[in-house]
Every structure is written in structure tokens, then in C-alpha cells.
Design a protein around this motif. Structure first.
Motif, PDB file in Angstrom:
ATOM      1  N   ALA A  46      -8.947   1.428  -2.858  1.00 19.73           N
ATOM      2  CA  ALA A  46      -8.253   2.493  -3.587  1.00 19.73           C
ATOM      3  C   ALA A  46      -9.205   3.649  -3.848  1.00 19.73           C
ATOM      4  O   ALA A  46     -10.421   3.463  -3.930  1.00 19.73           O
ATOM      5  N   SER A  57       0.823  -1.210   0.000  1.00 22.81           N
ATOM      6  CA  SER A  57       0.000   0.000   0.000  1.00 22.81           C
ATOM      7  C   SER A  57       0.863   1.268   0.000  1.00 22.81           C
ATOM      8  O   SER A  57       0.347   2.356  -0.214  1.00 22.81           O
ATOM      9  N   ASP A  97      -0.603   4.881 -13.130  1.00 28.62           N
ATOM     10  CA  ASP A  97      -0.958   6.123 -12.448  1.00 28.62           C
ATOM     11  C   ASP A  97      -2.463   6.327 -12.343  1.00 28.62           C
ATOM     12  O   ASP A  97      -2.976   7.401 -12.638  1.00 28.62           O
ATOM     13  N   GLY A 110       3.101   1.678  -2.238  1.00 28.05           N
ATOM     14  CA  GLY A 110       3.483   1.834  -3.639  1.00 28.05           C
ATOM     15  C   GLY A 110       4.675   0.963  -4.012  1.00 28.05           C
ATOM     16  O   GLY A 110       5.222   1.091  -5.103  1.00 28.05           O
ATOM     17  N   GLN A 112       7.555   7.664  -6.252  1.00 28.13           N
ATOM     18  CA  GLN A 112       6.324   6.911  -6.500  1.00 28.13           C
ATOM     19  C   GLN A 112       5.635   6.451  -5.213  1.00 28.13           C
ATOM     20  O   GLN A 112       4.890   5.479  -5.216  1.00 28.13           O
ATOM     21  N   TYR A 156      -0.238   1.156 -10.126  1.00 27.46           N
ATOM     22  CA  TYR A 156       0.641   2.282  -9.799  1.00 27.46           C
ATOM     23  C   TYR A 156       1.349   2.778 -11.063  1.00 27.46           C
ATOM     24  O   TYR A 156       1.459   3.978 -11.306  1.00 27.46           O
ATOM     25  N   LYS A 212       3.007   6.011  -2.425  1.00 25.48           N
ATOM     26  CA  LYS A 212       1.551   6.131  -2.341  1.00 25.48           C
ATOM     27  C   LYS A 212       1.163   6.328  -0.875  1.00 25.48           C
ATOM     28  O   LYS A 212       1.823   5.813   0.020  1.00 25.48           O
ATOM     29  N   GLY A 241      -5.140   7.342  -3.887  1.00 27.67           N
ATOM     30  CA  GLY A 241      -4.798   6.950  -2.519  1.00 27.67           C
ATOM     31  C   GLY A 241      -5.115   5.477  -2.350  1.00 27.67           C
ATOM     32  O   GLY A 241      -5.958   4.941  -3.076  1.00 27.67           O
TER      33      GLY A 241
END
Lengths: 81, 749
Positions: free
Chosen positions: B328, B128, B270, B130, B201, B267, B203, B274
Motif C-alpha cells: 500500500a 486490491s 481512508d 477496494g 470507493q 479503506y 482503489k 494506492g
């Protein structure tokens, strides 16, 4: 000689990834109309003597201590006819 | 019928089962005050799990804030405490994220599934952020090795960890296995995961942007572990818990593997604003935390949650701990792309709601509003307790019972073999051989090395090839912490820090799993407060910040708590993995040197434990400045290529370190000691390490030690088929191996 069958199944509320995998595979193989599959185990216990109540009680103890994980599994004991 | 908000407002006096859900009267009164009415059943479900000890840290918060207030300044820290896991800059645009978390109680109830889902949960925390999860480690504590329940718990736990981790294709690169009767009935299963990502990157768990969609994806929701967070993890284990047994979760590692790959593709595309994993407290936790950290509002239609068991009630959906689920926040225009990627990986994904700017988390069921709360009140504003502290009644007597009175052994050879074959020091090969240590082919060092080490080698956008690696170690000594929780926590950090440094890696950051008894016992709370204070002070001195972790309370049966057991994980970075230092003696003809000072420190030692069953006095002194200097020498020497091998000194002292060094590659050594042989061999003084150096490099190495004011004592040289301590003992490597390797197989088959 008597044969006692012990069926062990995951409790209904417990996730069964193997059963789910089978259920997902069936349509791919052309079987339709299956809503869900749950997988269990079957034990065939051959007794030296008759399957009387005392022997069945003994098999239940076996199921409780070894054949089933009673935290996540249920079991049933029956005499094979 | 379902209890809804309108009904709750009209029936203020209807009794609610808050006590059964583990909530205290004053906590319930506070919920009523926040809402201005009684909570609905669903709202009570949310508050009860979010305000449980496990989720709210209500007893530990006031102490844990020292990890922030005393944190050393670190340029490496990218994300600190409070997120799913901390993130550290490791150079060349790469970042590492790591965290350790407990799954103690579930692993006692159902060892296999409890330990397996512990691995699954920590892996999702890492995802979570990323990152791609790249390795796991496990710090395990069991009751006495010969106790019956250990025979039930240990094999199940090891099987669960290996089956879940191996199915995921993640190497298990280290950890600990410790036995002590204090853990009978309360085994500790602390699982660590580390992941890699590009540092641009990262998240976060946040739900900004009104109109953005809330997507639940992964496995469907079933009646797994309902009440686990509030009841199972937050109440003392008593016999009545038998009735709670079906509340175990069963994991599906193959679904988790799909989730990992699916998330990484999401990811890369993109399409994620969140993200939050679903762990303890499931949908309750994910919705309240995402909403609280975002724009502040969210609306959810609970009828849309995909169910494995259609009879589930909304309260149960909110509390379910079904595994392998993620939530997500996605822009509406990205939903088609998001869904297509999930379909590609066979991961079911369902839009269950959207972000709003109302400041309220609103949930509906069959068209009726069943939840309408300010999400921050559940996620962040839980109760905070300043629990009373009291030094344990027996503490002074325990500290006064110094090990000086214990008989010193006449035969040190026998003592070495007795220690080497004791369950805590014996080879853990029986356990670690069940784990896949080399899958993904980036493992440079794994058990029995002092620390695990991995190459930084992942295919990610913007990534250039690098020679970098990361190293990880976990340590903790419950006996030391029992004698002095402040020093015990510092010693745990010092050992993990040292274990990273002996491989040549530079320690960067810390994660911790604090395992204690009941916080409602002032004596336990004193231990906890002391341990946190010690750890925070030590992190400041060593310059390594705490990035996150987990507190596990209620590890006790009746009135008897486990030894306080802070387990500390340290992550380090090495610029070039080719410069790593292997553990132990690698070849013949090398100089053997001992770094650091040795004093007669036997309190809490393995010798006192094994030979006398004694625990008393004080643990070894934690000299953090000395640790820092030692690490500086080790890291510089490794970078210069001066070290052929190294090994940290800890449990069992120099004798055990020498024996383990011989066992690493089957190379013997001959050493001599100048002072008292017993103290020299078995004292557990901290800030020490054993190194081997080529004879021609020794002067340069000795100078490096002198520059850092680290004492360096030449002991002898490697070679031969035996470990020889001149005039004291001689044992063949074959006999050492037989003694070391035989114990666990004999106990556990």
C-alpha cells in the motif's frame, strides 16, 4: 515383527501455516524462548517379517508413492529399535 | 557479495544468467540499452519476471488491444482493462468487480496447493480494487476422466479450491468441469472472483505523492515459487521441470481472511492512497507497477522486507511469490492509523520505502544501491512480439471431416442415457458438494443452476438496502474452438451471456481467460489471434465490454498443444432477485417452450464426441443478433414475472436440457417434436433456451417473443414422473437421476 518409522516433514523452503500457528500460540500459553515450529507426520509401519534392506526399500517406495507428497515434503525411513 | 550498480557499471562484460531466467539475448541487450550498462543481478531479476510472457503479455498484447479498440460503448464500465480487475456500475451506488485468472501449471505440479493459491491470488486482485470479495467460481479442464493422471490431479484441485475458498468463507457459486484427453498433462484451473464495493470507493494501483510511504503487509517473504513467473509459468513443460518442483507456493487462507478484513477497514478509514496485491513476480511487480502509475519514482530498502527465511538474497526477495502479501501507499500522517488497524487484525505491516519524484525505482541492500531503473521500462515497456501466424496444416481437413458420415443412432433413449452419464454431462455434484455454496447467506442461485446469483447485500458506508442481485457464468468449449477459434470464442461468450440471461439478469460485462499452447508455434498463435478477434467482435455485437482477464500460454506437452480454450465469464445484474428464474421444471402443469431455431449442427458436439469419438466439421453457427434478441426476451419476461423456469441449451442439445430440467426438482414432462427427432434432440444450435410458462401467461409470453422476433415453439407440458418425448422415448426421472448422478462418484470415489 519389526517396526519401521517414516517421518514426513514439509521441505524447509515450504511455508508451514500450521507450524506458524503453533509458534504463535505458545507465548500465549506462557511458553517462552521458542523461535520457530515446524509440524510433520510420523508413520509407524509394522512389518510381517524382518526389517531387512529389501523391506526398507519397499517402505521407501510406500513413502514415495503414498505417505509423502514429494513435491512439497521430504521423508526419512528408519527402523524402530 | 551483492552485485550493486557501481560494480555493474565497472564490469560491463561480466556474464549474467539471463538465459536461465528465461530471457532472450535481444531482450537482455535492450535492458543494457535502457540502463546504459549491464543490469545488476537484482535488476535482471526484475526485468526477467516483468518481461516474462506471464507478466508482460508480450505475445498477446498486439491482439488483446482489440478488446479496447472494438469495445462497445458502455455506461456501466467504471474501470476497464489494465487494472487489477475491471469494475462495473450495477446501480444504486453499487459496483461489482470481477476477474478470471489461470493457475494451470502450478495445479499440474501440485494440484492441491496450486489450485488453492489460484483462488488466493484472484481474491487479492479483487481486494486490491477496494472491494469485499463475495464469491468465487472455477472453470476446470482435465484429461480424460478415466486417465490415470486425472485421478491424481482432479481430487487434489477440487480439494485445494474447496479448502482455500471454504476457509475464507466465500461461496463457490458455479463454473465448469470438462474432461478431454487433450488436457492430460495440462489441466486448466481458471479461478474467478467477484467483489462488491461502493462506486465512489474504487482503489487503484498507483503510487502518487512524493514522501508517501510504501508499506508491505501480510505474510512474510520466503523462498516460495522463486522463478515461478518467469520459469514455471512461461516455459513449456518438459521432463527437466522435475527439478523445478520445489518452486510451488503454499497458501494460508486464514492469513488471507485477515488481510481481507484488514484491507476493508483500511479503506473505510481512508488511509490508503494506492494499493497492489503481490502475485506473480511479487515485490518486483508491485514496486514497478505502483511507481510507474504514480509520480514515477520510489525508493525501497530491501533489508526492511520481513523474511521467513533470513538467508534469502535480494534477487530472491524480488522474485519470491510468497502468498498473502499486499503493498500500500500511505500518507506519512496516516501511518499510525494504518499500523494500528493492521495490529488489530494480527497482520504484520512494515514501511519499506517511499514515493519519490526522481522517475527512478531505487533499491538498496546493506546500504548499497542494487537497483536503479526507470520503473515504466519494466512495468509497461516490455518487449512486444508480432509473432508469426499460420493456419494449422490440418485445419482444412479437420473442417472437411463433417459429422454427416457418422451413423445416426436407432435408439434415441439409449443415446440420451449414454450422453447424460458421460463425464462431461454427468452431475458435477461430486465436485460442487465439496464447495461451500451458501456461506455468507447471499447466494440465490448456485451450481447446478445455469448461472450463480448473489444478493447485493453488504454493510458499507453510504449503502441503502437494495433488491438488486448479480449473476455470473463462465463457459468455454475447446472442441468448438479447435474447429474454428473465431466462432469458438464467440460461442463461449454467447453461452455465458445466455446463461446469465436465462436467470433473468441483464448481461453487463465480460472477463476472459485465454488458454492456449505455445505462442512460439505459429499455428497456436493463429488460433489465439482468431479467438481474440472473434471475442472482440462478439463483445461489440452483444454490447458487453471486456473488463480484464488473463492469457495462459504454453499449455502444451512437447509439440502437442491443448485445444484452444478461451473461457469467458459474463457478469449481469438483476433489479430484483425475487424475480430470478430458477433452472429447470419447478412444478406440474406448466407449458414448455423452446426458444430459437434448431438446425442439424453436430460438428464438435457432445454426441459426436461420446458416441463416435469424432471431432470434425464446423461448430454451430454463432448468431449473435439472435443471442441478443433471446436475452432481451428472457430478461423482459423475467421482469414481468412470466417465467416459472428456464434452462439454456448447449452441450447435448435439447435432450440433455430436458433431462436436466426434469432433474432440477424431480418434475417430469411430456413433449412432442415435429421434425427429425434426432436433430431436434441432439443438435447443439446456439441461441436457444427452454422455458416454462403458466398456461394463462403463455399468450403474453408468445407476444413478447414475437415482438423480439424470437421463434417460440410450444413443446408440451410439465408433469408426471417421466420425461416423455411422444413416440420417441420415455425415461423415468429416477432412471435419469441414477444415470446422471452415478458417473463421477464411480470414477473418483
Amino acid at each position: 515383527m519389526a517396526r519401521v518409522i517414516v517421518d514426513v516433514m514439509l521441505k524447509p523452503e515450504i511455508l508451514d501455516p500450521q507450524g506458524q500457528a503453533i509458534a504463535r500460540a505458545l507465548p500465549r500459553l506462557g511458553f517462552s524462548g521458542v523461535a520457530a515450529v515446524r509440524q510433520g507426520k510420523r508413520f509407524e509401519v509394522e512389518l510381517e517379517g524382518p526389517a531387512d534392506e529389501a523391506a526398507l526399500e519397499e517402505v521407501r517406495k510406500m513413502a514415495e508413492t503414498l505417505l509423502a507428497n514429494t513435491v512439497i515434503e521430504d521423508y526419512t525411513v528408519r527402523v524402530d529399535q | 557479495m551483492t552485485d550493486n550498480v557501481e560494480r555493474a557499471a565497472g564490469t560491463p562484460d561480466e556474464p549474467m544468467p539471463f538465459a536461465e531466467l528465461g530471457m532472450k539475448q535481444d531482450e537482455y541487450d535492450r535492458v543494457k540499452e535502457i540502463l546504459g550498462r549491464r543490469p545488476t543481478g537484482s535488476e535482471l531479476a526484475i526485468y526477467s519476471v516483468m518481461w516474462s510472457e506471464h507478466c508482460s503479455y508480450k505475445s498477446s498484447k498486439v491482439h488483446l488491444k482489440q478488446f479496447a479498440t472494438k469495445a462497445p460503448k458502455s455506461d456501466a464500465l467504471l474501470v476497464g482493462m489494465g487494472e487489477n480487475a475491471g469494475v462495473v456500475d450495477i446501480g444504486d451506488g453499487w459496483a461489482a468487480t470481477f476477474k478470471i485468472e489461470s493457475h494451470n501449471h502450478p495445479s499440474y505440479v501440485e494440484p492441491h496447493q496450486g489450485a488453492a493459491t489460484g483462488v488466493g491470488g484472484i481474491v487479492r486482485d479483487i481486494m486490491s480494487m477496494g472491494a469485499r470479495p463475495i464469491a468465487v467460481m472455477d472453470a476446470l479442464r482435465f484429461g480424460g476422466a478415466d486417465q490415470n493422471d486425472t485421478r491424481r490431479v482432479l481430487p487434489g484441485v477440487v480439494e485445494g479450491i474447496s479448502s482455500y475458498g471454504n476457509c475464507l468463507g466465500l461461496p463457490n457459486i458455479g463454473g465448469e468441469v470438462v474432461f478431454d484427453p487433450c488436457y492430460i498433462g495440462n489441466p486448466l484451473v481458471n479461478a474467478l472472483c467477484v467483489g462488491l464495493l461502493r462506486k465512489d470507493q474504487i482503489k487503484l494501483a498507483t503510487a502518487p505523492g512524493p514522501g508517501n510511504k510504501v508499506v508491505l503487509f501480510g505474510a512474510s517473504t520466503g523462498p516460495d515459487g522463486i522463478g515461478g513467473a518467469s520459469v514455471l509459468a512461461s516455459a513449456t513443460f518438459e521432463d527437466e521441470s522435475q527439478a523445478k518442483r520445489p518452486a510451488v507456493q503454499v497458501g494460508d487462507p486464514f492469513m488471507e481472511k485477515l488481510l481481507i478484513e484488514c484491507c476493508l477497514e483500511l479503506y473505510a478509514a481512508d488511509v490508503v492512497v494506492g494499493i497492489q496485491d503481490l502475485g506473480a513476480a511479487g515485490v518486483s511487480c508491485a514496486t514497478t507497477e505502483l511507481a510507474a502509475k504514480g509520480t514515477g519514482g520510489m525508493s525501497v530498502d530491501l533489508n526492511l522486507v520481513p523474511l521467513r527465511d533470513p538467508s534469502l538474497r535480494p534477487e530472491e526477495i524480488l522474485m519470491s511469490e510468497s502468498q498473502e502479501r499486499m503493498m500500500a501507499v500511505v500518507r506519512p500522517s496516516d501511518i499510525p492509523a494504518f499500523t494500528a488497524i493492521c495490529e488489530k487484525w494480527d497482520v504484520p505491516a512494515t514501511v519499506i520505502g517511499e514515493v519519490t519524484d526522481t522517475g527512478r525505482l531505487v533499491m538498496t541492500w546493506d546500504g548499497e544501491v542494487i537497483v536503479d531503473i526507470p520503473p515504466g521500462t519494466a512495468a509497461d515497456d516490455g518487449p512486444v512480439y508480432e509473432r508469426p501466424l499460420r493456419e494449422p496444416a490440418g485445419q482444412a481437413a479437420l473442417n472437411a471431416d463433417v459429422p454427416d458420415r457418422l451413423d445416426r443412432p436407432a435408439d434415441l433413449r439409449a443415446t440420451l442415457l449414454e450422453l447424460l452419464g458421460s463425464p462431461n454431462l454427468a452431475s458435477k455434484e461430486w465436485v460442487t458438494s465439496q464447495y461451500d455454496r451458501y456461506v455468507r447467506s447471499n447466494t440465490v442461485l448456485a451450481q447446478p443452476a445455469d448461472a450463480g446469483m448473489l444478493r447485493v447485500s453488504e454493510v458499507m458506508a453510504g449503502a441503502e438496502p437494495t433488491t438488486r442481485g448479480i449473476a455470473l457464468a463462465t463457459d468455454g468449449n475447446g472442441r468448438y474452438a479447435k474447429l474454428d477459434p473465431y466462432a469458438g470464442a464467440q460461442l463461449a461468450l454467447a453461452e455465458a451471456y445466455r446463461n446469465v440471461a436465462v436467470t433473468g439478469a441483464r448481461p453487463l460485462a465480460v472477463t476472459n481467460c485465454l488458454n492456449f499452447g505455445s505462442p512460439e508455434d505459429p499455428e497456436v498463435m493463429w488460433q489465439f489471434a482468431e479467438a481474440v478477434r472473434g471475442l472482440a467482435d462478439a463483445c461489440r455485437t452483444l454490447g458487453v465490454p471486456v473488463t480484464g482477464g488473463n492469457v495462459s500460454f504454453y499449455n502444451q506437452t512437447g509439440a502437442t498443444a491443448i485445444h484452444p480454450t478461451p473461457v469467458v465469464g459474463v457478469l449481469g445484474v438483476i433489479d430484483d432477485v425475487a424475480r430470478r428464474v430458477p433452472t429447470g421444471f419447478t412444478t406440474e402443469g406448466l407449458r414448455v417452450a423452446l426458444l430459437g431455431e434448431t438446425a442439424a449442427e453436430f460438428g464438435g458436439s457432445e454426441w459426436a464426441h461420446v458416441a463416435h469419438g469424432h471431432l470434425g466439421g464446423l461448430p454451430p453457427q454463432a448468431d449473435l443478433e439472435a443471442e441478443r434478441s433471446l436475452a432481451a426476451v428472457l430478461v423482459s419476461a423475467a421482469a414481468e414475472g412470466l417465467l416459472e423456469g428456464s434452462h439454456d441449451l448447449s452441450d447435448g442439445g435439447l435432450a440433455v436440457a430436458l433431462a436436466e430440467s426434469c432433474l432440477a426438482r424431480g418434475v417430469g414432462a411430456s413433449v412432442s417434436l415435429t421434425d427429425d427427432a434426432f436433430t431436434g434432440l441432439f443438435s447443439e444450435s446456439a441461441a436457444r433456451a427452454l422455458v416454462t410458462v403458466r398456461p394463462e401467461a403463455f399468450d403474453r409470453f408468445a407476444k413478447l417473443c414475437a415482438d423480439h422476433e424470437v421463434p417460440c415453439y410450444g413443446l408440451g407440458a410439465t408433469g408426471g414422473a417421466s420425461l416423455v418425448v411422444e413416440g420417441v422415448l420415455e425415461v423415468t426421472v429416477a432412471e435419469l437421476r441414477e444415470t446422471h448422478a452415478g458417473t463421477l462418484p464411480a470414477l473418483f470415489g
